[in-house]
Design an enzyme around this catalytic site. Sequence first.
Site, PDB file in Angstrom:
ATOM      1  N   SER A 126       0.825  -1.205   0.000  1.00  0.00           N
ATOM      2  CA  SER A 126       0.000   0.000   0.000  1.00  0.00           C
ATOM      3  C   SER A 126       0.856   1.251   0.000  1.00  0.00           C
ATOM      4  O   SER A 126       1.942   1.274   0.580  1.00  0.00           O
ATOM      5  CB  SER A 126      -0.875  -0.010   1.253  1.00  0.00           C
ATOM      6  OG  SER A 126      -1.411   1.269   1.502  1.00  0.00           O
ATOM      7  N   TYR A 151      -2.432  -0.630  10.541  1.00  0.00           N
ATOM      8  CA  TYR A 151      -2.659  -1.250   9.214  1.00  0.00           C
ATOM      9  C   TYR A 151      -1.436  -0.991   8.340  1.00  0.00           C
ATOM     10  O   TYR A 151      -0.871  -1.923   7.753  1.00  0.00           O
ATOM     11  CB  TYR A 151      -3.912  -0.663   8.552  1.00  0.00           C
ATOM     12  CG  TYR A 151      -3.892  -0.867   7.050  1.00  0.00           C
ATOM     13  CD1 TYR A 151      -3.491   0.158   6.201  1.00  0.00           C
ATOM     14  CD2 TYR A 151      -4.208  -2.104   6.512  1.00  0.00           C
ATOM     15  CE1 TYR A 151      -3.410  -0.047   4.838  1.00  0.00           C
ATOM     16  CE2 TYR A 151      -4.138  -2.311   5.140  1.00  0.00           C
ATOM     17  CZ  TYR A 151      -3.733  -1.273   4.307  1.00  0.00           C
ATOM     18  OH  TYR A 151      -3.650  -1.481   2.941  1.00  0.00           O
ATOM     19  N   LYS A 155       1.746  -3.516   6.600  1.00  0.00           N
ATOM     20  CA  LYS A 155       2.216  -3.546   5.209  1.00  0.00           C
ATOM     21  C   LYS A 155       3.734  -3.338   5.151  1.00  0.00           C
ATOM     22  O   LYS A 155       4.437  -3.991   4.384  1.00  0.00           O
ATOM     23  CB  LYS A 155       1.484  -2.494   4.375  1.00  0.00           C
ATOM     24  CG  LYS A 155       0.014  -2.806   4.151  1.00  0.00           C
ATOM     25  CD  LYS A 155      -0.183  -4.167   3.476  1.00  0.00           C
ATOM     26  CE  LYS A 155      -1.641  -4.484   3.217  1.00  0.00           C
ATOM     27  NZ  LYS A 155      -1.829  -5.822   2.608  1.00  0.00           N
TER      28      LYS A 155
HETATM   29  C1  WQD Z   1      -9.160   9.702   1.160  1.00  0.00           C
HETATM   30  C2  WQD Z   1      -9.369  11.179   1.486  1.00  0.00           C
HETATM   31  C3  WQD Z   1      -9.962  11.616   3.763  1.00  0.00           C
HETATM   32  C4  WQD Z   1     -13.935   9.838   3.774  1.00  0.00           C
HETATM   33  C5  WQD Z   1      -7.079   4.377   1.779  1.00  0.00           C
HETATM   34  C6  WQD Z   1      -7.152   3.096   2.498  1.00  0.00           C
HETATM   35  C7  WQD Z   1      -5.795   2.478   2.670  1.00  0.00           C
HETATM   36  C8  WQD Z   1      -4.985   2.500   1.389  1.00  0.00           C
HETATM   37  C9  WQD Z   1      -4.993   3.874   0.731  1.00  0.00           C
HETATM   38  C10 WQD Z   1      -4.928   0.358   0.311  1.00  0.00           C
HETATM   39  C11 WQD Z   1      -8.778  11.565   2.835  1.00  0.00           C
HETATM   40  C12 WQD Z   1     -11.089  12.043   2.815  1.00  0.00           C
HETATM   41  C13 WQD Z   1     -12.671  10.244   3.363  1.00  0.00           C
HETATM   42  C14 WQD Z   1     -14.928  10.798   4.081  1.00  0.00           C
HETATM   43  C15 WQD Z   1     -13.374  12.531   3.548  1.00  0.00           C
HETATM   44  N1  WQD Z   1      -5.490   1.575   0.444  1.00  0.00           N
HETATM   45  N2  WQD Z   1     -12.410  11.578   3.258  1.00  0.00           N
HETATM   46  N3  WQD Z   1     -14.614  12.120   3.946  1.00  0.00           N
HETATM   47  O1  WQD Z   1      -7.199   7.387   3.887  1.00  0.00           O
HETATM   48  O2  WQD Z   1      -6.185   7.652   1.573  1.00  0.00           O
HETATM   49  O3  WQD Z   1      -6.519   5.367   2.595  1.00  0.00           O
HETATM   50  O4  WQD Z   1      -6.368   4.246   0.575  1.00  0.00           O
HETATM   51  O5  WQD Z   1      -4.033  -0.117   0.878  1.00  0.00           O
HETATM   52  O6  WQD Z   1      -6.055   1.129   3.047  1.00  0.00           O
HETATM   53  O7  WQD Z   1      -7.716   3.340   3.749  1.00  0.00           O
HETATM   54  O8  WQD Z   1      -8.476   6.759   1.788  1.00  0.00           O
HETATM   55  O9  WQD Z   1     -10.769   7.151   1.031  1.00  0.00           O
HETATM   56  O10 WQD Z   1     -10.337   6.943   3.529  1.00  0.00           O
HETATM   57  O11 WQD Z   1      -9.586   8.973   2.325  1.00  0.00           O
HETATM   58  O12 WQD Z   1     -13.110  13.737   3.461  1.00  0.00           O
HETATM   59  O13 WQD Z   1     -16.098  10.480   4.456  1.00  0.00           O
HETATM   60  O14 WQD Z   1     -10.771  11.419   1.588  1.00  0.00           O
HETATM   61  O15 WQD Z   1      -9.819  12.559   4.810  1.00  0.00           O
HETATM   62  O16 WQD Z   1      -8.258  12.868   2.735  1.00  0.00           O
HETATM   63  P1  WQD Z   1      -7.045   6.896   2.509  1.00  0.00           P
HETATM   64  P2  WQD Z   1      -9.875   7.402   2.192  1.00  0.00           P
END
Ligand code: WQD
Length: 345
Positions: A126, A151, A155
């Site tokens: 990841s 998590y 990784k």
């Molecule tokens: C993206 C952005 C949030 C929800 C994920 C996986 C992780 C890895 C990478 C595989 C952030 C914002 C989110 C919401 C928001 N994948 N957000 N409102 O945190 O980059 O990580 O992808 O390994 O396992 O968790 O992804 O989609 O949670 O957040 O504003 O209701 O969207 O703050 O900036 P993230 P995400």
Amino acid sequence: MQKILVTGGCGYIGSHTIVDLVQNGYEVISIDDISRGHESLIYGASRICNKNIKNYKVDLCNLEDTRAVFEENPDIAGIIHFAAYKSVPESVSKPILYFRNNITSLLNVLKCAKEYSIHNIVFSSSCSVYGNADSLPVSETTPLKEPESPYARTKVMGEQICSDFVKANPEFNIILLRYFNPVGAHPSSLIGELNEKPENLVPVITQTAIGLRESMQVFGNDYDTRDGSCIRDYIHVMDIAAAHTKAVTKSIANALPSNCEIFNLGTGKGVSVLELIRAFESVAGVKLNYKITDRRPGDVIAVYADNTKAKTLLDWETRYDIIQMMQTAWDWEQKLDCDRKGFLN
Ligand code: WQD
């Protein structure tokens, strides 16, 4: 026809990868204990491929049960190991669960690969291993910062375990694939991301648009980015899937520079939360009901990939743009809504 074992084949990326593998001539079997996965996804993959894909409902933390699958399938040419828990917030509240599951399952897969001389392994890693990188875009040689969650730490540890394993067993090839943010669904809408209570952005957007959620939150717009919201590298799940087929094929052909290669799987383009919301609104023709709220602890401010290495060494290119990512995600959510309401489809 060479046989590939996909662990976590009933999951989001696993099921999409099965489709790409089969459509590229591989035979596939899956191990998935359905603790997080859904049998409907491997059924959907079977429908897309018009081939019955077998899933062994086995807990990879149980070595004897895992070994029995390898005993029954002595002709496995390669393993793609997806199976892991992946919720960042859940890992923060339940670290032991995450270390036990994600590390034990990997160790058992490696033990069986060694016992049954399966020398080609692809490990699902990841972009979260980079943490808050000092410079962007991140390349595979960018130094890793402190992981932001247990998590992410599983990784980092997984990559280290794989690296030490191939040092001790040079006849093995292990490829580490660092996904950025996988989104979207197969164009048929027969498979996609299945999670009743998602915390990641795109399913939260589509559930808000379909009316499953009254509104959604944008976690902060006061970051040092072009519009104040966090930046990520969103990549279509079918582009991620295609990279896995390319990687295991290169591994079997012994066609990579070393027996332990790392690849970034991203588009190379950073997109902010607010930009993604605009893209979705233009695709769905709806106005999303969202509120700007406080920052989410553990969020990386910005991360996106330098994907040059994967493009050159894996002969891989991303094919889907952000509009297509939003369109397939929206199509999938609408299909789920029809299923929920019992419409024939
Ligand atoms: C993206 C952005 C949030 C929800 C994920 C996986 C992780 C890895 C990478 C595989 C952030 C914002 C989110 C919401 C928001 N994948 N957000 N409102 O945190 O980059 O990580 O992808 O390994 O396992 O968790 O992804 O989609 O949670 O957040 O504003 O209701 O969207 O703050 O900036 P993230 P995400």
